[in-house]
Design a protein around this motif. Sequence first.
Motif, mmCIF file in Angstrom:
data_model
loop_
_atom_site.group_PDB
_atom_site.id
_atom_site.type_symbol
_atom_site.label_atom_id
_atom_site.label_comp_id
_atom_site.label_asym_id
_atom_site.label_seq_id
_atom_site.Cartn_x
_atom_site.Cartn_y
_atom_site.Cartn_z
ATOM 1 N N SER A 220 -15.877 -9.373 -9.228
ATOM 2 C CA SER A 220 -14.599 -8.747 -9.528
ATOM 3 C C SER A 220 -13.751 -8.688 -8.261
ATOM 4 N N THR A 221 -12.496 -8.304 -8.436
ATOM 5 C CA THR A 221 -11.568 -8.191 -7.320
ATOM 6 C C THR A 221 -10.953 -6.796 -7.345
ATOM 7 N N THR A 222 -10.707 -6.248 -6.189
ATOM 8 C CA THR A 222 -10.140 -4.913 -6.107
ATOM 9 C C THR A 222 -8.629 -4.975 -5.934
ATOM 10 N N ALA A 223 -7.973 -3.941 -6.436
ATOM 11 C CA ALA A 223 -6.520 -3.857 -6.327
ATOM 12 C C ALA A 223 -6.123 -2.405 -6.109
ATOM 13 N N GLN A 224 -5.015 -2.228 -5.437
ATOM 14 C CA GLN A 224 -4.434 -0.908 -5.227
ATOM 15 C C GLN A 224 -3.028 -0.935 -5.809
ATOM 16 N N VAL A 225 -2.762 -0.049 -6.755
ATOM 17 C CA VAL A 225 -1.438 0.007 -7.374
ATOM 18 C C VAL A 225 -0.641 1.123 -6.713
ATOM 19 N N ASN A 226 0.438 0.748 -6.049
ATOM 20 C CA ASN A 226 1.325 1.719 -5.408
ATOM 21 C C ASN A 226 2.485 2.029 -6.341
ATOM 22 N N LEU A 227 2.516 3.251 -6.846
ATOM 23 C CA LEU A 227 3.630 3.701 -7.673
ATOM 24 C C LEU A 227 4.649 4.346 -6.746
ATOM 25 N N LEU A 228 5.739 3.635 -6.521
ATOM 26 C CA LEU A 228 6.686 4.016 -5.477
ATOM 27 C C LEU A 228 7.705 5.026 -5.969
#
Length: 460
Positions: A220-228
Amino acid sequence: MKKLYILIAYFILYLLLPLHTSSQPQKYKPPLTRILFLVDGSQSMLSQWESGRKIDIAKHLLIDMVDSLQYLENVELALRIYGHQKPVPPQDCKDTKLEVPFAKDNAPDIRQKLRTISPKGTTPIAYSLEQAGNDFPKCSDCRNIIILITDGIESCDGDPCAVSLELQKKGIVLKPFVIGIGLDEEFRKTFQCVGHYYDAANEDRFHAVMKVVISQALNSTTAQVNLLDSYGKPTETNVNMTFYDIISGKVKHNFVHTINHRGVPDTVILDPLSTYKLTVQTLPPVYADSIKLTPGKHIIIAVDAPQGDLIVKRPSSNQYRNLNYLIKKAGEHKIINVQQVDKKQKYIIGKYDIEVLTLPRIVIKDVGIKQSHTTKIEIPSPGIVTFYMAAPGFASLYVIEGNKLKWFYNLDENLMQHNLVIQPGNYRIIYRAKNAKETIYTVDKSFKVKSGSSERIKLF
């Protein structure tokens, strides 16, 4: 006796422990990954390629790969071969067979079948891909992967690209992997539309490519979602994020956005074989499209989601209970939310129209929602109006707006007394009894309602 009490206390504690343990958050559990090896068994695989025949090199490498995969948890394997049953000529464009179906502990069967392959026929890639879609037993949360190994292009006038796309649209498989053995560079474009294409120009490259493909299929791959927010900082959080596969349109992941203990958006785990459309379930939703991942590489996804709070307060009197209001974007008709008074809710910053479901309805236009600010609106205190009729009949209520009447409510035609909570204002009631069969008996009466007042309206 004291020892008995101690034993009883320990026993009660023992009974409570499972309850406490079950309330702990559950860790991420990877889905079952099912890998179907779709292997070229056509006559061309008998040709020499560096140290031996292509088919022998492919067999050896695949057997080694199956050996390394057979003990992995959450992985199942299957084997389909094409072009191996009937010799050419004549050409049999349906020469494909699922030789070893998906099952646990079937690695010995796959190895044995690989050892017995004897290339004979043609290359029906499109038809084999189509049939491969039926090789995966139904499963709601499995990752279905096809690894196609071939040394030639389609030879039966089929369209492998169209078949592959259809399988992906239906959500049957993820984008396939294609490994071309000793193919010319010009064939790359032929297979790129089928799936992730890898060119195995020589034996060493073939071996390296297989490792890469298996790694990408399993990891799998990791992601970071930045809600601006409106200042460009990733401070917005605590909202659901839905990841859709952009080809099939199906939901792949749901995560409630979280700011972790370090004060930054928490990492989520994504399947790198999909291209995603992200819907952040704010009010209204915000989107990010065509999110592509690189397997094994952490990615940051930035989405503008600046929010503020809105609350509509009811008056201190108790006339309004469970009162709702409608939220729409300013100037638009689509309802974004139905919200209850006295409850705070976040919205994307901007202008909104509010329609409070009082009698008559209160409409407030162009209400501004600002970043990290709570917009408060208070409803005027209503009055109570009691209507008395000599007989049941037909009655409608209207707001007086200048020289015009605006309807807002019909009374129950079967009752002779009505109690209504009505907002302050100038009104008119028009009534006729059911048993009065002439229009002349219509009653037309004006009345006024003040905040906190109690009015009695007689219609006889």
